[in-house]
Design a protein around this motif. Structure first.
Motif, PDB file in Angstrom:
ATOM      1  N   ASP A  81       0.838  -1.206   0.000  1.00 27.25           N
ATOM      2  CA  ASP A  81       0.000   0.000   0.000  1.00 27.25           C
ATOM      3  C   ASP A  81       0.871   1.253   0.000  1.00 27.25           C
ATOM      4  O   ASP A  81       0.579   2.231  -0.695  1.00 27.25           O
ATOM      5  CB  ASP A  81      -0.922   0.022   1.224  1.00 27.25           C
ATOM      6  CG  ASP A  81      -2.081  -0.965   1.115  1.00 27.25           C
ATOM      7  OD1 ASP A  81      -2.257  -1.573   0.036  1.00 27.25           O
ATOM      8  OD2 ASP A  81      -2.801  -1.142   2.125  1.00 27.25           O
ATOM      9  N   ALA A  84       2.470   1.806  -3.457  1.00 28.56           N
ATOM     10  CA  ALA A  84       1.479   2.338  -4.398  1.00 28.56           C
ATOM     11  C   ALA A  84       1.201   3.812  -4.117  1.00 28.56           C
ATOM     12  O   ALA A  84       1.056   4.614  -5.054  1.00 28.56           O
ATOM     13  CB  ALA A  84       0.189   1.521  -4.310  1.00 28.56           C
ATOM     14  N   HIS A 134      -4.310  -3.412  -6.312  1.00 32.43           N
ATOM     15  CA  HIS A 134      -3.595  -2.288  -6.917  1.00 32.43           C
ATOM     16  C   HIS A 134      -3.416  -2.512  -8.424  1.00 32.43           C
ATOM     17  O   HIS A 134      -3.503  -1.559  -9.206  1.00 32.43           O
ATOM     18  CB  HIS A 134      -2.231  -2.115  -6.250  1.00 32.43           C
ATOM     19  CG  HIS A 134      -2.322  -1.673  -4.823  1.00 32.43           C
ATOM     20  ND1 HIS A 134      -2.708  -0.399  -4.464  1.00 32.43           N
ATOM     21  CD2 HIS A 134      -2.088  -2.341  -3.661  1.00 32.43           C
ATOM     22  CE1 HIS A 134      -2.695  -0.285  -3.150  1.00 32.43           C
ATOM     23  NE2 HIS A 134      -2.325  -1.455  -2.643  1.00 32.43           N
TER      24      HIS A 134
END
Length: 269
Positions: A81, A84, A134
């Motif tokens: 996370d 990204a 993602h």
């Protein structure tokens, strides 16, 4: 060793690489960065990650590296996370990390069996699940798993080195790949496996040097007459990560010098 132009082949892409601290993972991280990707890599070993960082710095490459356990769902979710968020998304996941224990089947302990399956199967499942959404949000991407020719066919036991757990783990990765390819296709996610053959790395070198019988078997595997180098695997990974392979998904690609195309191994008489 494999070679060829790399500049611009991954321009604008964000690549996540597990096991980037040494061997094939380090070679992949450096090659992908040379090809123009923003590279985020992890490893459980702090010293190896720092060595990769230093090598990248000597080339003027800026790698986003950190110490992470790729079998830990919470760590992987937070790390991916974060990658990204920092880089605007994820385009490539390269599942390189792994570890195994070796013994003849009759002597393999349940602990060693479980250790190997965790460090060869869970270590692919966990990062892939963390990265999946993602890649969906990105409109697609490329997942590359590292299998092994050990997952494709059996091998004799050489001085106490047996492949039963390793073969099962890598065979599982090879089997998982087309299923993920089928599930990922509607989202533009491609999933492929590379199965290396006799590649000389830091890990394999120690076994080769300490075990003459294994060395003879290892060096006699390929019709091409040489063992492989991590860069040989890295160039296959570069192709599968790039848009050059946009119509390639669900395959298992042996990078083995032809070891799986013939029966038997060249041994000295």
């Amino acid at each position: 060793m494999s070679e060829g132009p790399v500049a611009g082949r991954l321009a604008g892409k964000v690549a996540v690489i597990t096991g980037a601290g040494a061997g094939q993972g380090r070679e992949i991280a450096l090659l992908f960065a040379r090809a123009g990707a923003k590279v985020a890599g992890c490893d459980v070993d702090t010293a190896s990650i720092e060595e990769t960082r230093a090598l990248a710095g000597k080339e003027g490459l800026d790698l986003d590296l950190s110490v992470q356990d790729a079998t830990d769902p919470a760590q992987m979710a937070a790390w991916i996370d974060g990658v990204a968020a920092r880089h605007g998304g994820i385009d490539i996941l390269y599942n390189n990390a792994g570890s195994a224990r070796f013994a003849p089947f009759a002597d393999m302990s349940l602990d060693d069996w479980h250790y190997t399956l965790k460090l060869e199967l869970d270590i692919v499942f966990v990062p892939t699940q963390a990265a999946w959404r993602h890649l969906v949000a990105r409109g697609g991407g490329s997942i590359i798993n590292i299998g092994s020719i050990a997952g494709m066919r059996g091998a004799q036991v050489v001085q106490g080195f047996g492949n039963s757990a390793h073969a099962t783990g890598k065979g599982g990765i090879i089997g998982l790949t087309p299923q993920l390819a089928a599930e990922g296709a509607p989202y533009g996610i491609r999933v492929n496996t590379i199965s290396p053959g006799p590649i000389v790395t830091q890990a394999s070198s120690a076994v080769i040097e300490s075990n003459p019988a294994f060395r003879e078997l290892f060096e006699g595997m390929t019709p091409l007459g040489r063992t492989g180098d991590p860069v040989d695997v890295a160039y296959a990974g570069l192709f599968l990560a790039s848009d050059e392979s946009r119509f390639v998904t669900g395959i298992n690609l042996p990078v083995d010098g032809g070891a799986t195309c013939r029966v038997g191994v060249a041994m000295k008489c």
